[in-house]
Design a protein around this motif. Structure first.
Motif, PDB file in Angstrom:
ATOM      1  N   SER A   1       1.992  47.186   8.913  1.00 14.12           N
ATOM      2  CA  SER A   1       1.488  45.916   9.406  1.00 14.12           C
ATOM      3  C   SER A   1       1.832  44.812   8.406  1.00 14.12           C
ATOM      4  N   PHE A   2       2.757  45.154   7.531  1.00 16.68           N
ATOM      5  CA  PHE A   2       3.233  44.173   6.561  1.00 16.68           C
ATOM      6  C   PHE A   2       3.926  43.042   7.318  1.00 16.68           C
ATOM      7  N   ALA A   3       3.568  41.810   6.981  1.00 21.93           N
ATOM      8  CA  ALA A   3       4.097  40.682   7.757  1.00 21.93           C
ATOM      9  C   ALA A   3       5.499  40.253   7.341  1.00 21.93           C
ATOM     10  N   GLY A   4       6.006  40.840   6.273  1.00 22.03           N
ATOM     11  CA  GLY A   4       7.399  40.557   5.925  1.00 22.03           C
ATOM     12  C   GLY A   4       7.610  39.834   4.608  1.00 22.03           C
ATOM     13  N   ARG A   5       6.568  39.155   4.126  1.00 17.71           N
ATOM     14  CA  ARG A   5       6.804  38.377   2.918  1.00 17.71           C
ATOM     15  C   ARG A   5       5.804  38.688   1.815  1.00 17.71           C
ATOM     16  N   MET A   6       6.278  38.531   0.613  1.00 16.27           N
ATOM     17  CA  MET A   6       5.443  38.761  -0.564  1.00 16.27           C
ATOM     18  C   MET A   6       5.055  37.409  -1.137  1.00 16.27           C
TER      19      MET A   6
ATOM     20  N   GLU B   1       4.837  36.398  -4.146  1.00 19.34           N
ATOM     21  CA  GLU B   1       5.629  35.948  -5.291  1.00 19.34           C
ATOM     22  C   GLU B   1       7.000  35.411  -4.896  1.00 19.34           C
ATOM     23  N   TYR B   2       7.581  36.004  -3.894  1.00 16.67           N
ATOM     24  CA  TYR B   2       8.938  35.599  -3.501  1.00 16.67           C
ATOM     25  C   TYR B   2       8.990  35.332  -2.000  1.00 16.67           C
ATOM     26  N   PRO B   3       8.350  34.264  -1.597  1.00 14.54           N
ATOM     27  CA  PRO B   3       8.213  34.011  -0.156  1.00 14.54           C
ATOM     28  C   PRO B   3       9.500  33.606   0.548  1.00 14.54           C
ATOM     29  N   THR B   4      10.559  33.396  -0.198  1.00 12.41           N
ATOM     30  CA  THR B   4      11.793  33.018   0.500  1.00 12.41           C
ATOM     31  C   THR B   4      12.610  34.240   0.904  1.00 12.41           C
ATOM     32  N   LEU B   5      12.117  35.413   0.595  1.00 11.69           N
ATOM     33  CA  LEU B   5      12.812  36.597   1.092  1.00 11.69           C
ATOM     34  C   LEU B   5      11.882  37.389   1.994  1.00 11.69           C
ATOM     35  N   SER B   6      12.468  38.101   2.917  1.00 11.02           N
ATOM     36  CA  SER B   6      11.680  38.881   3.862  1.00 11.02           C
ATOM     37  C   SER B   6      12.078  40.338   3.813  1.00 11.02           C
ATOM     38  N   LEU B   7      11.075  41.190   3.971  1.00  8.52           N
ATOM     39  CA  LEU B   7      11.310  42.632   3.950  1.00  8.52           C
ATOM     40  C   LEU B   7      10.738  43.295   5.194  1.00  8.52           C
ATOM     41  N   ASP B   8      11.546  44.092   5.814  1.00 10.90           N
ATOM     42  CA  ASP B   8      11.096  44.935   6.923  1.00 10.90           C
ATOM     43  C   ASP B   8      10.476  44.177   8.097  1.00 10.90           C
ATOM     44  N   ARG B   9      10.596  42.877   8.089  1.00 11.47           N
ATOM     45  CA  ARG B   9      10.185  42.091   9.259  1.00 11.47           C
ATOM     46  C   ARG B   9      11.191  40.961   9.418  1.00 11.47           C
TER      47      ARG B   9
ATOM     48  N   VAL C   1       2.088  45.193  -6.247  1.00 12.16           N
ATOM     49  CA  VAL C   1       2.712  46.267  -5.489  1.00 12.16           C
ATOM     50  C   VAL C   1       2.279  46.123  -4.034  1.00 12.16           C
ATOM     51  N   TYR C   2       3.246  46.178  -3.163  1.00 12.42           N
ATOM     52  CA  TYR C   2       2.985  46.172  -1.723  1.00 12.42           C
ATOM     53  C   TYR C   2       3.263  47.595  -1.289  1.00 12.42           C
ATOM     54  N   ILE C   3       2.204  48.304  -0.974  1.00 11.25           N
ATOM     55  CA  ILE C   3       2.355  49.752  -0.902  1.00 11.25           C
ATOM     56  C   ILE C   3       2.011  50.389   0.434  1.00 11.25           C
ATOM     57  N   ASP C   4       2.694  51.479   0.700  1.00 10.02           N
ATOM     58  CA  ASP C   4       2.474  52.273   1.913  1.00 10.02           C
ATOM     59  C   ASP C   4       1.127  52.992   1.816  1.00 10.02           C
ATOM     60  N   THR C   5       0.201  52.559   2.608  1.00 11.63           N
ATOM     61  CA  THR C   5      -1.137  53.157   2.572  1.00 11.63           C
ATOM     62  C   THR C   5      -1.443  53.956   3.842  1.00 11.63           C
TER      63      THR C   5
ATOM     64  N   TYR D   1      -1.367  45.365  -2.656  1.00 11.93           N
ATOM     65  CA  TYR D   1      -1.536  44.962  -1.259  1.00 11.93           C
ATOM     66  C   TYR D   1      -1.128  46.113  -0.350  1.00 11.93           C
ATOM     67  N   PRO D   2      -2.002  46.500   0.555  1.00  9.20           N
ATOM     68  CA  PRO D   2      -1.647  47.587   1.473  1.00  9.20           C
ATOM     69  C   PRO D   2      -0.683  47.115   2.557  1.00  9.20           C
ATOM     70  N   ASN D   3       0.302  47.918   2.848  1.00  8.62           N
ATOM     71  CA  ASN D   3       1.227  47.588   3.939  1.00  8.62           C
ATOM     72  C   ASN D   3       0.721  48.109   5.271  1.00  8.62           C
ATOM     73  N   VAL D   4      -0.219  49.026   5.192  1.00  3.82           N
ATOM     74  CA  VAL D   4      -0.677  49.723   6.396  1.00  3.82           C
ATOM     75  C   VAL D   4      -2.198  49.840   6.337  1.00  3.82           C
ATOM     76  N   ILE D   5      -2.830  49.665   7.451  1.00  2.00           N
ATOM     77  CA  ILE D   5      -4.252  49.974   7.532  1.00  2.00           C
ATOM     78  C   ILE D   5      -4.346  51.369   8.137  1.00  2.00           C
ATOM     79  N   PRO D   6      -4.835  52.322   7.355  1.00  3.31           N
ATOM     80  CA  PRO D   6      -4.898  53.688   7.899  1.00  3.31           C
ATOM     81  C   PRO D   6      -5.759  53.725   9.155  1.00  3.31           C
TER      82      PRO D   6
END
Length: 650
Positions: free
Chosen positions: A3-8, A10-18, A162-166, A338-343
């Motif tokens: 449920s990661f929205a794509g941005r961190m 610290e570095y909001p100008t890059l997107s990950l997995d979204r 850390v934006y982590i797989d939870t 920061y959790p990437n997933v809500i279990p």
DNA sequence: GCGATCAGAT
DNA sequence: CACATCTGATCGC
């Protein structure tokens, strides 16, 4: 599901997995692995349009991910915008705003994630600090300590967030049997079935997703038989995988699919519709890999559970367990998590509460003591527990130390990080790096972790108490579905850095048995029988109440007799504990042993760890090769936590 | 008609 | 009991 929205932050100008919504404005994209829930928007018309008019927007991912992605024509328009990167190779990336020309620089490093082929974590280092995005991952306890790129010198890097797989960051999944334990259970079930006749076949009821390949390759190797699958297209350039799979239906092991495959199976048919040529009906069993189902069990189960006359569940996880996530976070000690997933069945608040104790700031003392020094990151506790524990364990015993080593080049043999394309070679694989641990007698961090879960203030109410069982002598065992190669190589200097390639090596010959309930005339390759001490691998679902059934563990297949005995003693002791908690106790202790074995593998103390590879940066295409001196300076600043003014150094 | 989104099934 | 994916219904552009 992410449920990661794509941005961190610290570095909001890059997107990950979204790749949708706000992410459409990103200056650069990162794809951790090729699963649809991490690719939202990636093939959308808006993205397509954006690329059409962009000269600088790139998608960074591993070579394998690129290969898998482009095997689907719907993503073909990305082809000229993909920049595949090697694992563990810090790479400079310029984040350019195409309208203003404004630019920001970061260094990104791909770390293996063990989730599916090509899966990586991204480590970013730049002016806003060092942050790690894990994507989805399955790493074992102790793996973070083996990742060189998480270290600077002999210290862990100072990681801000850390934006982590939870996915399984829930005490319910406190421990999940290791990959090799699950593999062993599945292997033996299959062995027992298909040896009965050529008409005995197995259907692996796997979801349509990458991540089962190591299962297929290991089984294919074990049984000298290819696994039937629907398509091989995506693996064209991955011979290590390809060679164990087939589209020829005449095989006893199937992982093929059909929209109505469950229905087919109930009618004793394979998804591919194969029937024996002479009209003799096939004897089919199905094996369904599952994690959540096992997590729901309140009683002990084995890694294989029989569900019906011919269907089984096999424990199998793409994601790290609660313990594994905790170990990972404890080791790197980030300021923010920061959790990437809500279990499932949890709320964001639940997860946040569980994560809090693992944040560095939760332990003020350390921060105050070490922060000003700037270089003692490695000594900062890998203090697993929030409070009280700092004093319980000697930091030295858990702080990893590094030494660059030259080892037999296993990666050349089965390096799955790279598809083998004709013009791609010369990967930097001649060297592997091993974690060197100080002292064999030191308790592993895993042991600490188990102990630590006794904390009353630990949120883990399921955490069983861990009796301080004496550790068995460290057996020489390996940690992964690793292999003949490892054994032949047998030296303890096996590269310990976790990587996917190890999933594709041959399996070791079994050294234990698992007395299968239903084993009749199986052609077991086992050479020693320690059955009386082995945990059972199989179980009927309705046998839940039988006390003799245990979950198996990785040790059962790999450890020596001596280790095995010790393990059994551990089990025996712990089974006495309150039933409802016994399983976890047992698991945790096993896991503790497991880690000790693993760390033991690579033991040796050394500190000359500043390696030149830190500066061997493949440049972003189109950019200039960085000057080593400039990089060195950049790294020094990063390591010292100094504020960085980014000059046009590249 | 296509895409986004959701529910449901597997 | 559900690790990810596909299908079909519905809605909006």
């Amino acid at each position: 599901m992410s449920s990661f929205a794509g941005r961190m932050k610290e570095y909001p100008t890059l997107s990950l997995d979204r790749f949708d919504r706000e992410n459409l404005h990103a200056r650069a994209y990162f794809l951790s692995h090729c699963h649809k829930d991490h690719m939202k928007g990636l093939k959308g018309p808006l993205m397509k349009r954006k690329l059409k008019f962009s000269l600088t927007v790139k998608l960074y991912c591993s070579f394998v991910t690129k290969e898998l992605l482009l095997s689907n024509p719907k993503y073909a328009f990305w082809e000229d915008h993909i920049v595949p990167l090697e694992l563990d190779s810090p790479t400079h990336v310029s984040l350019i705003d195409e309208t203003t020309g404004e630019s920001e620089d970061v260094v990104v490093t791909l770390l293996t994630a063990g989730h599916c082929p090509g899966s990586v974590m991204f480590l970013f280092e730049g002016a806003q600090g060092t942050v790690l995005y894990t994507g989805d991952f399955r790493l074992a306890v102790g793996d973070a300590a083996r990742m060189e790129c998480l270290h600077s010198g002999d210290r862990v890097k100072d990681i801000k967030s850390v934006y982590i797989d939870t996915t399984f960051f829930d005490p319910k999944y406190h421990q999940i049997p290791s990959r090799e334990a699950c593999l062993t259970g599945i292997r033996q079930l299959i062995q027992d079935w298909i040896c009965q006749s050529p008409y005995h076949v197995v259907w692996l009821n796997c979801k349509a997703a990458y991540g089962y390949e190591y299962l297929f390759t290991n089984l294919g190797q074990e049984f000298s038989s290819q696994i039937h699958v629907n398509s091989l297209d995506m693996f064209k350039k991955m011979p290590e995988i390809l060679c164990h799979m087939t589209t020829n239906r005449a095989t006893q092991i199937h992982a093929c699919r059909h929209p109505k495959d469950e229905e087919f199976f109930r009618a004793n048919r394979l998804p591919c519709g194969t029937t024996a040529p002479d009209g003799i009906p096939l004897n089919i069993i199905s094996i369904k890999p599952s994690t959540i189902w096992f997590g729901e069990r309140t009683r002990k189960t084995s890694v294989i559970v029989k569900m019906g006359s011919s269907s089984y569940r096999a424990c199998f996880s793409f994601h790290s367990s609660y313990l594994e996530v905790k170990d990972f976070l404890s080791y790197i000690g980030p300021v923010n998590i920061y959790p990437n997933v809500i279990p499932l069945g949890k709320t964001l608040e639940d997860v946040t509460d569980l994560l809090k104790p693992l944040c560095r700031k939760h332990n003020e003392r350390e921060e105050i003591v070490y922060k000003p020094l700037g270089t003692l990151k490695g000594t900062r506790k890998r203090c697993t527990s929030e409070d009280s524990n700092d004093d319980l364990f000697d930091e030295v015993s858990t702080a990893p130390r590094w030494r660059k080593m030259r080892v037999v080049d296993l990666t050349k043999i089965s390096n799955n990080a790279q598809p083998c394309s004709p013009n791609k070679d010369s990967h930097d694989t001649d060297q592997m790096y091993s974690l060197i641990q100080p002292c064999p007698s030191a308790h592993s961090s895993n042991y600490m972790d188990c102990t630590e879960s006794n904390d009353d203030d630990d949120d883990d109410e399921d955490d069983p108490e861990q009796s301080p069982v004496p550790h068995p002598p460290p057996p020489s065992c390996t940690e992964m579905p690793c292999s003949k190669l490892t054994r032949l190589d047998s030296s303890r200097s096996k590269a310990a850095q976790p990587c996917w390639e190890k999933f594709f090596k041959a399996e070791p010959v079994l050294t234990d048995e698992s007395e299968l309930d239903n084993s009749q005339n199986s052609h077991n390759t086992a050479t020693e029988n320690t059955a009386s001490q082995s945990p059972e691998l199989f179980q009927d679902e309705d046998e839940d109440d039988k006390s003799s059934v245990h979950m198996t563990s990785s040790q059962s297949t790999h450890i020596s007799d001596a280790g095995m005995e010790s393990l059994s003693q551990v089990d025996t002791v712990l089974v006495q504990v309150d039933e409802s908690k016994a399983v976890i106790s047992e698991q945790c202790n096993r896991d503790g042993i497991d880690t000790e074995q693993k760390t033991e593998e690579a033991v040796e103390l050394k500190s000359d760890s500043q390696v030149s590879s830190d500066f061997e940066l493949p440049p972003t295409p189109g950019s200039k090769v960085p000057h080593p001196e400039d990089l060195k300076d950049l790294y020094r600043k990063l390591a010292a936590g100094e504020e960085m003014v980014i000059r046009q150094i590249f």
